[in-house]
Scaffold this motif. Structure first.
Motif: not given
Length: 412
Positions: A317-323, A325-327, A332-333
């Protein structure tokens, strides 16, 4: 990724946790009691909800979502994730902080794609928690997991649009505070496949709008919020109610569902955490066959597996949220699709183990486990079923390994 939460987020985590412990958990039963004391479970809002909302707003725990927006709290998706998790520990928690679905998604649509007039009329009262909204996309006669199947008609008629549709699972429509629906339908059935659909704002008091029935989920009516089947019969709304423009409905849906999907996952992690906490407390206070249930090997396996699965889901979940925000949401799909598959199934397993540890009490309404399980099960369908997300993931994965020319079978 930095795995440490910023001081700002840590402070909000502490404030939210304290608020939940002091006010929300202790009032879950009162909420149900007040709901049942009314003439109808749909006639009014339990007073405790508005009291808690006022208190949360006073403490600055309000509209914590909406990243990159002047209307939000200035948090990124990554910063919001652990806060949304805390709210998800209670089924009444998200609304207390004005962070509940479908309002969050609808507010994001209005903030990103709405006109200034639409924002003034609908976004502002939603942000203030004065009204609620619903999202009418799913239809009973078609497989709505493919949004291009939608048959609702939005026809141009002079200065108005004429809407004819039958929708269901319009979450929130039963709430007496629900004043506006975002309806998805076709403005041009002859356009290209993904440009036929549009989204339009329909006030629920418009002539021709009728709530046919409220739909329970595993026997839970989810009042006063609920999920409605609604008919729109020759409903006329001004052309100024179209969002963004004709043919933009599919694009809006993709933008709306990305954040919505991950918000559900954040809340489910909170629900799973609370279930594991209750499981651990219960098994240490119950004795069976001469020893605490906690000493049973199978129970220790439940606990260990639950902790592993929660941590895995949280990291994704945190990785998806990070992506996001950043890309951006589009890039991030894959991560959004992955966590949308992982989080509901994880929560179901953890909550199911807790129910098993509680025995008969676990399936009663004396605890929140049964209601949380029912909610988690719906989220394997809402915002796209698991199978659709898996199919998308497989296509994206296969695309990485496609040759520049077609491969032919090796001749024998």
């Amino acid at each position: 990724m930095d795995f440490l939460y910023s001081p700002k987020v840590q402070e909000l985590q502490q404030k939210l946790t304290k608020f939940m412990e002091n006010y929300v958990y202790s009032n879950e039963e009162l909420f149900e009691k007040q709901l049942n004391e009314q003439e109808s479970r749909w006639s009014d809002i339990p007073p405790i909800i508005e009291e808690l909302k006022a208190k949360a707003k006073q403490e600055g725990l309000w509209n914590l979502f909406l990243p990159q927006s002047k209307y939000g709290a200035g948090l990124t998706n990554l910063e919001y994730a652990p806060l949304c998790e805390i709210m998800g520990r209670s089924l009444i928690g998200p609304e207390v902080f004005n962070c509940s679905a479908p309002d969050t998604g609808n507010m994001e649509v209005l903030e990103r794609y709405g006109t200034e007039e639409q924002k003034s009329q609908w976004l502002t009262p939603l942000l203030n928690g004065e009204i609620r909204s619903c999202f009418s996309m799913t239809e009973p006669e078609v497989a709505s997991s493919d949004a291009t199947n939608i048959e609702a008609s939005i026809e141009s008629d002079g200065d108005y649009y004429n809407i004819n549709a039958r929708k269901w699972w319009s979450s929130g429509a039963g709430d007496p505070r629900c004043k506006i629906a975002i309806v998805m339908g076709k403005t041009n059935p002859n356009a290209s496949r993904h440009e036929q659909q549009s989204m339009i704002l329909v006030p629920l008091n418009t002539p021709g709008v009728k709530i046919e029935r409220m739909l329970p989920v595993f026997g839970y009516d989810h009042a006063p919020h609920g999920h409605a089947e609604i008919t729109f019969n020759n409903v006329k709304v001004p052309k100024s109610h179209i969002i963004w423009g004709e043919g933009k409905g599919f694009a809006i849906a993709q933008g709306r569902l990305g954040p919505g999907r991950i918000h559900h996952c954040m809340r489910l992690i909170g629900a799973a955490e609370r279930a594991l906490e209750e499981l651990c407390k219960r098994v240490q206070n119950r004795v069976a066959f001469g020893k605490p249930i906690a000493n049973q090997g199978v129970v220790q396996e439940w606990i260990a597996n639950s902790r592993i699965e929660i941590e895995q889901a949280r990291l994704l979940t945190l990785k998806a949220a990070f992506m996001m925000d950043t890309v951006g949401n589009k890039e991030a799909k894959s991560e959004i699709a992955m966590i949308k598959v992982v989080a509901p199934s994880m929560a179901l397993r953890v909550i199911d183990r807790a129910i098993q540890a509680f025995g008969a009490a676990g399936v009663s309404n004396d605890f929140t486990l049964a209601a949380q399980w029912a909610n988690a099960r719906t989220l394997r369908l809402a915002d796209g079923p698991d199978e659709v997300h898996r199919a998308q993931l497989a296509k994206l994965e296969l695309r990485k390994y496609q040759s520049s020319k077609l491969l032919t079978p090796v001749e024998k």
